[in-house]
Design a protein around this motif. Structure first.
Motif: not given
Ligand code: CTP
Ligand code: MG
Length: 220
Positions: A47-62
């Motif tokens: 179970d992993v939660v990743v904190a990402v830069p808000a404006v880059e969410r889609a790039a991280f999800a990909a």
């Protein structure tokens, strides 16, 4: 013991100087954040939660598995971990907080952190000895003293915590406080932090040279 993972990946990577957030920079073709998530999973933390830069969410999800939870990080690492911690299930016993910037952390390090938590430590961090002579300098760069090296340690991640203890420490931490790691956060409420051996391969990618070394390490 059921442990969840947090990956702090919301930094910009100013010192690396890439044209994208550091956690998205590829190492052997795979973004650093993906290496970090895969490392936690290889160590048995699913179970992993990743904190990402808000404006880059889609790039991280990909670039991350679908079952990884993404949250918007904050302006400091402390704020990012605080946001991720709020998304960790209250049913887990332990939380491992890891840096996306430590892509090549071996599963053994994760196993040692988990073992210390299972043995009852409320907080545990992987550490390495300081091998260089370490000195104190004045504003002019002149040495004013030396530190005894034997008791010094360099601190790595993942850092492991009893979940309720970490939640309580963040609850009591003032809103704007910025600390460089989570051991420092629990230390503010007097929690004893244990150590286990870290690993040089879990080195943090901070500047371009660190990335070059990591590329050598994976043999790409
Ligand atoms: N981090 C974060 N949120 C922030 C700042 C940092 O989640 N607001 C994360 C980074 O993504 C990184 C880890 O904390 O995985 C360690 O931080 P560091 O190595 O300093 O990364 P950056 O802050 O991105 O780099 P720099 O300080 O060079 O800008
Ligand atoms: Mg930083």
């Amino acid at each position: 013991m059921h442990a969840a993972g947090i990956v702090a990946a919301a930094g910009s990577g100013l010192r690396l100087g890439a044209d994208q957030p550091k956690a998205l920079v590829p190492l052997a073709g795979r973004p650093l954040v993906r290496w970090a998530v895969d490392a936690l999973r290889a160590g048995g933390v699913t179970d992993v939660v990743v904190a990402v830069p808000a404006v880059e969410r889609a790039a991280f999800a990909a670039v991350l598995p679908d079952d990884v939870v993404l949250v918007d990080g904050g302006a400091s690492r402390t704020a990012s971990v605080r946001a991720a911690l709020a998304a960790v299930s209250g049913t887990v016993d332990a939380v491992l907080v890891h840096d996306a910037a430590r892509p090549l952390t071996p599963p053994d390090v994760i196993a040692r952190v988990l073992a210390a938590l299972a043995a009852g430590a409320p907080a545990v961090v992987p550490v390495l000895p300081v091998v260089d002579t370490t000195v104190v300098v004045d504003d002019g760069g002149v040495i004013t003293g030396a530190l005894p090296r034997e008791p010094l340690r360099r601190v790595q991640t993942p850092q492991g915590f009893d979940r309720a203890t970490l939640v309580e420490a963040y609850r009591r931490l003032p809103a704007g406080a910025e600390l460089t790691d989570d051991a420092a956060v629990v230390h503010t409420i007097g929690v004893e932090v244990a150590t286990v051996p870290g690993d040089d391969r879990a080195a943090k990618v901070t500047v371009a040279h660190d990335l070059a070394l990591a590329e050598l390490q994976v043999g790409s």
